[in-house]
Design a protein around this motif. Structure first.
Motif, PDB file in Angstrom:
ATOM      1  N   UNK A 277      48.827  10.603 105.349  1.00 48.87           N
ATOM      2  CA  UNK A 277      47.779  11.059 104.030  1.00 48.87           C
ATOM      3  C   UNK A 277      49.046  10.092 103.177  1.00 48.87           C
ATOM      4  N   UNK A 278      50.126   9.938 102.791  1.00 52.47           N
ATOM      5  CA  UNK A 278      50.264   9.127 101.636  1.00 52.47           C
ATOM      6  C   UNK A 278      49.854   7.483 102.141  1.00 52.47           C
ATOM      7  N   UNK A 279      50.962   6.980 103.099  1.00 50.00           N
ATOM      8  CA  UNK A 279      49.823   5.372 103.419  1.00 50.00           C
ATOM      9  C   UNK A 279      48.515   5.348 102.763  1.00 50.00           C
ATOM     10  N   UNK A 280      47.705   6.424 103.581  1.00 51.49           N
ATOM     11  CA  UNK A 280      45.913   5.811 103.273  1.00 51.49           C
ATOM     12  C   UNK A 280      46.033   6.686 102.346  1.00 51.49           C
ATOM     13  N   UNK A 281      46.561   6.900 100.913  1.00 52.33           N
ATOM     14  CA  UNK A 281      46.373   7.432  99.248  1.00 52.33           C
ATOM     15  C   UNK A 281      46.422   6.026  98.886  1.00 52.33           C
ATOM     16  N   UNK A 282      47.853   5.234  99.330  1.00 53.49           N
ATOM     17  CA  UNK A 282      48.703   4.598  98.478  1.00 53.49           C
ATOM     18  C   UNK A 282      47.065   2.787  99.403  1.00 53.49           C
ATOM     19  N   UNK A 283      46.659   3.071 100.429  1.00 52.73           N
ATOM     20  CA  UNK A 283      45.975   2.018 101.088  1.00 52.73           C
ATOM     21  C   UNK A 283      44.449   2.041 100.187  1.00 52.73           C
ATOM     22  N   UNK A 284      43.978   2.825  99.732  1.00 52.93           N
ATOM     23  CA  UNK A 284      43.245   3.849  99.019  1.00 52.93           C
ATOM     24  C   UNK A 284      42.475   2.719  97.277  1.00 52.93           C
ATOM     25  N   UNK A 285      44.526   3.280  96.331  1.00 55.64           N
ATOM     26  CA  UNK A 285      44.723   3.004  95.394  1.00 55.64           C
ATOM     27  C   UNK A 285      44.406   1.441  95.142  1.00 55.64           C
ATOM     28  N   UNK A 286      45.826   1.403  96.363  1.00 53.90           N
ATOM     29  CA  UNK A 286      45.643  -0.368  96.018  1.00 53.90           C
ATOM     30  C   UNK A 286      44.363  -1.017  95.758  1.00 53.90           C
ATOM     31  N   UNK A 287      43.360  -0.658  97.626  1.00 56.70           N
ATOM     32  CA  UNK A 287      41.510  -1.185  97.269  1.00 56.70           C
ATOM     33  C   UNK A 287      41.484  -1.248  95.794  1.00 56.70           C
ATOM     34  N   UNK A 288      41.108  -0.239  95.198  1.00 60.69           N
ATOM     35  CA  UNK A 288      41.105   0.579  93.821  1.00 60.69           C
ATOM     36  C   UNK A 288      41.441  -0.676  92.858  1.00 60.69           C
ATOM     37  N   UNK A 289      42.491  -1.104  92.531  1.00 59.76           N
ATOM     38  CA  UNK A 289      43.120  -1.673  91.901  1.00 59.76           C
ATOM     39  C   UNK A 289      42.907  -2.958  91.804  1.00 59.76           C
ATOM     40  N   UNK A 290      42.402  -3.343  92.769  1.00 60.13           N
ATOM     41  CA  UNK A 290      42.032  -5.048  93.510  1.00 60.13           C
ATOM     42  C   UNK A 290      40.871  -5.191  92.967  1.00 60.13           C
ATOM     43  N   UNK A 291      40.355  -4.086  93.244  1.00 59.69           N
ATOM     44  CA  UNK A 291      38.471  -4.309  93.013  1.00 59.69           C
ATOM     45  C   UNK A 291      38.301  -4.009  91.174  1.00 59.69           C
ATOM     46  N   UNK A 292      39.151  -3.244  90.994  1.00 63.94           N
ATOM     47  CA  UNK A 292      39.473  -2.932  88.861  1.00 63.94           C
ATOM     48  C   UNK A 292      39.321  -4.293  88.451  1.00 63.94           C
ATOM     49  N   UNK A 293      41.101  -5.426  89.168  1.00 65.24           N
ATOM     50  CA  UNK A 293      41.514  -6.310  88.391  1.00 65.24           C
ATOM     51  C   UNK A 293      40.698  -7.818  88.480  1.00 65.24           C
ATOM     52  N   UNK A 294      39.392  -7.579  89.873  1.00 67.72           N
ATOM     53  CA  UNK A 294      38.565  -8.237  89.762  1.00 67.72           C
ATOM     54  C   UNK A 294      37.449  -9.068  88.704  1.00 67.72           C
ATOM     55  N   UNK A 295      36.662  -7.814  88.674  1.00 67.04           N
ATOM     56  CA  UNK A 295      35.549  -7.196  87.592  1.00 67.04           C
ATOM     57  C   UNK A 295      35.815  -7.418  86.342  1.00 67.04           C
ATOM     58  N   UNK A 296      37.114  -6.665  86.056  1.00 65.20           N
ATOM     59  CA  UNK A 296      37.807  -6.925  84.167  1.00 65.20           C
ATOM     60  C   UNK A 296      38.023  -8.942  84.341  1.00 65.20           C
ATOM     61  N   UNK A 297      38.263  -9.201  85.734  1.00 60.60           N
ATOM     62  CA  UNK A 297      38.825 -11.013  84.874  1.00 60.60           C
ATOM     63  C   UNK A 297      37.445 -11.503  84.096  1.00 60.60           C
ATOM     64  N   UNK A 298      35.757 -11.088  85.309  1.00 64.18           N
ATOM     65  CA  UNK A 298      34.748 -11.128  84.969  1.00 64.18           C
ATOM     66  C   UNK A 298      34.528 -11.468  83.750  1.00 64.18           C
ATOM     67  N   UNK A 299      32.943 -11.568  82.914  1.00 65.96           N
ATOM     68  CA  UNK A 299      32.768 -11.411  82.029  1.00 65.96           C
ATOM     69  C   UNK A 299      31.368 -11.256  81.457  1.00 65.96           C
TER      70      UNK A 299
END
Length: 252
Positions: A11-33
């Protein structure tokens, strides 16, 4: 082209992978206009706060970073280790640990304490609930200057960045702990005895041109990988031919 699939063992690694995926998505859309893309960034930030709010996430990350730090310290003056690289990694871990220790209260609570953001978050649970007639102030903010929107969202994310940095270090250590081996899934199936070996993450790399999708499961004794394809309705169909792939088992 090779596709990488990752399967957590706990469960710990599962949570970290979800966290990573969410931050990748966040960074991508924040960089858009576009304002609609910034809407997605803000909705993703709410999801990040939900994951970050787990009571044990910060303590788990802190304990793992401290464990890794102590292990690395033992390599000082080892002639087989690049001391410059070692000190760089130690500084990164120490700084991240300090930032984690400066976090107080529940992670993401600052978003809940902001009445305006809380109203947006509440309405977002309703399909179409953030329309301009539901949240006119949110609509007005979306029509404002790009720089202001991006700055606001970035500021709201700052209190969560220590968790993001800690997560990135822990996953990096896990991923770099493995050796990649080439194996064959006979008639689309593969299994391997673990013989008591402790693993936290499985990585499977398959050539994209094969058009196959791995489904994996594991317990402390054995792991299984089964390959499928998708038909026109996207329903999985078992593969009955041999599938070459690369397997890596990661541990901290």
């Amino acid at each position: 082209m090779t596709l990488l699939y990752e399967y957590p063992f706990n469960e710990r690694i599962r949570t970290l992978l979800r966290f990573e995926d969410l931050f990748n998505r966040f960074t991508f859309f924040l960089s858009r206009e576009d304002a609609k893309e910034h809407h997605i960034a803000l909705m993703t930030l709410f999801e990040i706060a939900d994951v970050a709010g787990r009571a044990d996430l910060k303590s788990d990350l802190s304990k793992e970073l401290e464990r890794q730090r102590q292990t690395l310290i033992s390599y000082r003056d080892n002639p087989g280790i690049d001391q410059t690289t070692l000190e760089t990694v130690l500084v990164e871990i120490t700084q991240t640990l300090a930032q984690l220790n400066q976090m107080h209260g529940k992670a993401g609570q600052h978003l809940a304490d902001n009445e305006w953001l809380s109203s947006i978050r509440s309405r977002s649970s309703i399909p179409g609930g953030t329309c301009r007639f539901d949240l006119p102030s949110y609509y007005a903010w979306q029509q404002g200057p790009l720089e202001y929107r991006r700055h606001d969202i970035a500021q709201w994310a700052i209190p969560l960045l220590p968790l993001r940095d800690a997560m990135a270090i822990v996953l990096k250590f896990a991923r770099e702990s493995s050796q990649v081996t080439k194996v064959i899934a006979t008639q689309g199936r593969y299994q391997q005895m673990l013989s008591g070996r402790t693993c936290q993450l499985m990585q499977i790399r398959v050539p994209a041109e094969l058009g196959v999708i791995p489904e994996a499961s594991a317990n402390k004794y054995m792991l299984w990988v089964r390959f499928t394809t998708q038909d026109g309705d996207m329903r999985p169909q078992p593969v009955d031919t041999d599938v070459p792939f690369q397997l890596a088992l990661c541990n901290l």
